[in-house]
Write a protein that holds these residues in place. Sequence first.
Motif, PDB file in Angstrom:
ATOM      1  N   LEU A   2       9.066   8.993  -1.527  1.00 18.74           N
ATOM      2  CA  LEU A   2       7.821   9.520  -2.048  1.00 18.74           C
ATOM      3  C   LEU A   2       6.663   8.608  -1.689  1.00 18.74           C
ATOM      4  O   LEU A   2       6.824   7.397  -1.572  1.00 18.74           O
ATOM      5  CB  LEU A   2       7.914   9.630  -3.577  1.00 18.74           C
ATOM      6  CG  LEU A   2       8.940  10.634  -4.130  1.00 18.74           C
ATOM      7  CD1 LEU A   2       8.992  10.512  -5.636  1.00 18.74           C
ATOM      8  CD2 LEU A   2       8.590  12.044  -3.715  1.00 18.74           C
ATOM      9  N   PRO A   3       5.463   9.166  -1.527  1.00 16.22           N
ATOM     10  CA  PRO A   3       4.293   8.324  -1.285  1.00 16.22           C
ATOM     11  C   PRO A   3       4.098   7.347  -2.427  1.00 16.22           C
ATOM     12  O   PRO A   3       4.495   7.580  -3.564  1.00 16.22           O
ATOM     13  CB  PRO A   3       3.141   9.336  -1.190  1.00 16.22           C
ATOM     14  CG  PRO A   3       3.797  10.635  -0.867  1.00 16.22           C
ATOM     15  CD  PRO A   3       5.144  10.602  -1.505  1.00 16.22           C
ATOM     16  N   ASN A   4       3.416   6.234  -2.127  1.00 15.91           N
ATOM     17  CA  ASN A   4       3.233   5.178  -3.114  1.00 15.91           C
ATOM     18  C   ASN A   4       2.542   5.681  -4.371  1.00 15.91           C
ATOM     19  O   ASN A   4       2.896   5.303  -5.493  1.00 15.91           O
ATOM     20  CB  ASN A   4       2.420   4.032  -2.512  1.00 15.91           C
ATOM     21  CG  ASN A   4       3.230   3.256  -1.492  1.00 15.91           C
ATOM     22  OD1 ASN A   4       4.459   3.347  -1.484  1.00 15.91           O
ATOM     23  ND2 ASN A   4       2.568   2.504  -0.655  1.00 15.91           N
ATOM     24  N   VAL A   5       1.531   6.537  -4.213  1.00 14.84           N
ATOM     25  CA  VAL A   5       0.780   7.009  -5.375  1.00 14.84           C
ATOM     26  C   VAL A   5       1.666   7.813  -6.301  1.00 14.84           C
ATOM     27  O   VAL A   5       1.625   7.670  -7.530  1.00 14.84           O
ATOM     28  CB  VAL A   5      -0.430   7.860  -4.922  1.00 14.84           C
ATOM     29  CG1 VAL A   5      -1.146   8.450  -6.134  1.00 14.84           C
ATOM     30  CG2 VAL A   5      -1.397   7.010  -4.104  1.00 14.84           C
ATOM     31  N   ILE A   6       2.526   8.671  -5.742  1.00 19.41           N
ATOM     32  CA  ILE A   6       3.415   9.487  -6.559  1.00 19.41           C
ATOM     33  C   ILE A   6       4.421   8.603  -7.291  1.00 19.41           C
ATOM     34  O   ILE A   6       4.696   8.789  -8.477  1.00 19.41           O
ATOM     35  CB  ILE A   6       4.142  10.525  -5.683  1.00 19.41           C
ATOM     36  CG1 ILE A   6       3.118  11.474  -5.050  1.00 19.41           C
ATOM     37  CG2 ILE A   6       5.170  11.299  -6.507  1.00 19.41           C
ATOM     38  CD1 ILE A   6       3.739  12.492  -4.129  1.00 19.41           C
ATOM     39  N   ILE A   7       4.970   7.609  -6.574  1.00 23.69           N
ATOM     40  CA  ILE A   7       5.908   6.689  -7.210  1.00 23.69           C
ATOM     41  C   ILE A   7       5.235   5.941  -8.345  1.00 23.69           C
ATOM     42  O   ILE A   7       5.776   5.761  -9.428  1.00 23.69           O
ATOM     43  CB  ILE A   7       6.474   5.699  -6.172  1.00 23.69           C
ATOM     44  CG1 ILE A   7       7.299   6.444  -5.124  1.00 23.69           C
ATOM     45  CG2 ILE A   7       7.311   4.639  -6.857  1.00 23.69           C
ATOM     46  CD1 ILE A   7       7.832   5.563  -4.027  1.00 23.69           C
ATOM     47  N   SER A  89      15.182  -1.197  -4.347  1.00 22.41           N
ATOM     48  CA  SER A  89      13.983  -1.403  -3.531  1.00 22.41           C
ATOM     49  C   SER A  89      12.992  -2.245  -4.333  1.00 22.41           C
ATOM     50  O   SER A  89      12.956  -2.168  -5.565  1.00 22.41           O
ATOM     51  CB  SER A  89      13.339  -0.058  -3.154  1.00 22.41           C
ATOM     52  OG  SER A  89      14.213   0.711  -2.355  1.00 22.41           O
ATOM     53  N   VAL A  90      12.216  -3.042  -3.635  1.00 17.78           N
ATOM     54  CA  VAL A  90      11.232  -3.908  -4.271  1.00 17.78           C
ATOM     55  C   VAL A  90       9.838  -3.461  -3.857  1.00 17.78           C
ATOM     56  O   VAL A  90       9.560  -3.283  -2.664  1.00 17.78           O
ATOM     57  CB  VAL A  90      11.442  -5.385  -3.882  1.00 17.78           C
ATOM     58  CG1 VAL A  90      10.411  -6.277  -4.575  1.00 17.78           C
ATOM     59  CG2 VAL A  90      12.851  -5.838  -4.241  1.00 17.78           C
ATOM     60  N   LEU A 100       5.704  -0.882  -0.723  1.00 12.82           N
ATOM     61  CA  LEU A 100       7.103  -1.232  -0.485  1.00 12.82           C
ATOM     62  C   LEU A 100       7.195  -2.595   0.198  1.00 12.82           C
ATOM     63  O   LEU A 100       6.553  -2.846   1.216  1.00 12.82           O
ATOM     64  CB  LEU A 100       7.767  -0.168   0.387  1.00 12.82           C
ATOM     65  CG  LEU A 100       9.251  -0.390   0.702  1.00 12.82           C
ATOM     66  CD1 LEU A 100      10.071  -0.348  -0.576  1.00 12.82           C
ATOM     67  CD2 LEU A 100       9.733   0.661   1.699  1.00 12.82           C
ATOM     68  N   LEU A 101       8.017  -3.474  -0.372  1.00 14.07           N
ATOM     69  CA  LEU A 101       8.205  -4.810   0.187  1.00 14.07           C
ATOM     70  C   LEU A 101       9.592  -4.970   0.797  1.00 14.07           C
ATOM     71  O   LEU A 101       9.742  -5.492   1.895  1.00 14.07           O
ATOM     72  CB  LEU A 101       7.991  -5.872  -0.898  1.00 14.07           C
ATOM     73  CG  LEU A 101       7.935  -7.321  -0.427  1.00 14.07           C
ATOM     74  CD1 LEU A 101       6.713  -7.548   0.448  1.00 14.07           C
ATOM     75  CD2 LEU A 101       7.928  -8.271  -1.617  1.00 14.07           C
ATOM     76  N   PRO A 123      -0.441 -10.351 -10.302  1.00 15.45           N
ATOM     77  CA  PRO A 123       0.546  -9.720  -9.430  1.00 15.45           C
ATOM     78  C   PRO A 123       1.737  -9.224 -10.232  1.00 15.45           C
ATOM     79  O   PRO A 123       2.184  -9.865 -11.191  1.00 15.45           O
ATOM     80  CB  PRO A 123       0.944 -10.849  -8.476  1.00 15.45           C
ATOM     81  CG  PRO A 123       0.587 -12.111  -9.190  1.00 15.45           C
ATOM     82  CD  PRO A 123      -0.605 -11.791 -10.023  1.00 15.45           C
ATOM     83  N   ALA A 124       2.234  -8.062  -9.845  1.00 15.15           N
ATOM     84  CA  ALA A 124       3.402  -7.469 -10.497  1.00 15.15           C
ATOM     85  C   ALA A 124       4.405  -7.040  -9.436  1.00 15.15           C
ATOM     86  O   ALA A 124       4.034  -6.567  -8.362  1.00 15.15           O
ATOM     87  CB  ALA A 124       3.000  -6.280 -11.357  1.00 15.15           C
ATOM     88  N   ILE A 125       5.669  -7.212  -9.753  1.00 12.50           N
ATOM     89  CA  ILE A 125       6.758  -6.878  -8.838  1.00 12.50           C
ATOM     90  C   ILE A 125       7.656  -5.849  -9.512  1.00 12.50           C
ATOM     91  O   ILE A 125       8.045  -6.030 -10.674  1.00 12.50           O
ATOM     92  CB  ILE A 125       7.570  -8.139  -8.475  1.00 12.50           C
ATOM     93  CG1 ILE A 125       6.660  -9.187  -7.814  1.00 12.50           C
ATOM     94  CG2 ILE A 125       8.733  -7.791  -7.561  1.00 12.50           C
ATOM     95  CD1 ILE A 125       7.317 -10.536  -7.649  1.00 12.50           C
ATOM     96  N   TYR A 126       7.955  -4.760  -8.805  1.00  7.90           N
ATOM     97  CA  TYR A 126       8.836  -3.706  -9.314  1.00  7.90           C
ATOM     98  C   TYR A 126      10.171  -3.757  -8.589  1.00  7.90           C
ATOM     99  O   TYR A 126      10.212  -3.837  -7.365  1.00  7.90           O
ATOM    100  CB  TYR A 126       8.236  -2.319  -9.095  1.00  7.90           C
ATOM    101  CG  TYR A 126       7.117  -1.961 -10.036  1.00  7.90           C
ATOM    102  CD1 TYR A 126       7.375  -1.338 -11.259  1.00  7.90           C
ATOM    103  CD2 TYR A 126       5.797  -2.220  -9.692  1.00  7.90           C
ATOM    104  CE1 TYR A 126       6.338  -0.993 -12.113  1.00  7.90           C
ATOM    105  CE2 TYR A 126       4.754  -1.873 -10.534  1.00  7.90           C
ATOM    106  CZ  TYR A 126       5.030  -1.261 -11.747  1.00  7.90           C
ATOM    107  OH  TYR A 126       4.006  -0.924 -12.587  1.00  7.90           O
ATOM    108  N   LEU A 127      11.254  -3.684  -9.347  1.00  2.00           N
ATOM    109  CA  LEU A 127      12.577  -3.468  -8.794  1.00  2.00           C
ATOM    110  C   LEU A 127      13.040  -2.085  -9.244  1.00  2.00           C
ATOM    111  O   LEU A 127      13.119  -1.813 -10.449  1.00  2.00           O
ATOM    112  CB  LEU A 127      13.573  -4.521  -9.289  1.00  2.00           C
ATOM    113  CG  LEU A 127      13.648  -5.847  -8.536  1.00  2.00           C
ATOM    114  CD1 LEU A 127      12.369  -6.642  -8.735  1.00  2.00           C
ATOM    115  CD2 LEU A 127      14.849  -6.662  -8.993  1.00  2.00           C
TER     116      LEU A 127
END
Length: 296
Positions: A2-7, A89-90, A100-101, A123-127
């Motif tokens: 999915l596009p970043n905005v939707i995610i 995914s990170v 996406l990283l 800064p925030a990191i999502y797993l």
Amino acid sequence: MLPNVIIFMYMLSLQLRHCAADLCNWSGSGFAAGVDSRIVLQVRLRCTEGSVRWIYPGQALRVVLEPNLSSARRTTVCIKPSPSFRGASVFIERAGELELLVTEGGRPQQQVFCFRADGPHRPAIYLQSSPQSDGAWSRRTMGFRYELLANRSAAPNLGHSGIQTSCRPCDDTELLMAICNSDFVVRGSIKNVSHDTARQTSLVEVSALRVYWQRSGVFEQQAATSGSSRPVSSWRGHIRTLLRCQVKPGDGDFLFTGSEHFGEAWLGCAPRYKDFLSVYQTAWAARRNSCDFPLD
């Protein structure tokens, strides 16, 4: 994907569950997220380096890094996934969007990923854990180590894919700044060089006559014996650089400077010691030295 905005909007729609942590590290379970897919675990850490360990990873984990870095206008964040990292995914959150990283199908265990964290937001990191139909999710453990670096001239270039050390020799100005700002400054010689083609790095074994300073214990003191059987002090350590820099063993003393990341030393400026003396003494006479350095 999915596009970043939707995610991002999807993640925000989930219920946030805050988790307790110490100032630097977090270790916790995602079991509740495995039962309720709406839950996103949220962790806040307040140190410039530490680790995250996620046991039984569920739907998603959000890690906010908010140390006191008021003196630094810009910050670089680096993360190193754990050896057991797989099945997730990170993403990094910047300007209200997720980028996406690290991809789920990648093999990031030996890589360091860095990104700029400019702007007013922490800064925030999502797993984001991938679904496991066979129940294997309950047996997994994943996580990462992190470092926040205030921008400075002695640090190596940090790109989206990790550390990108320059191979060119430092000019006089860069050298004078390096002896003031580096994580380590060591006088010694190159004993051996080994190469890691998988990581595209070289490991330089250094025998040091003197360790002027170091941020951690990368260089260790050893007892040695001279030809006259009189005990002398020596230091040994290893410094990493890029394989393309083509570092080779050689005679003579060097002044090694550089930065430390995740327990590893990375090479910065490394002139021959006699060349450094000439540069420093000229700058000292002209009062252009950036800091005082103890000459032998």
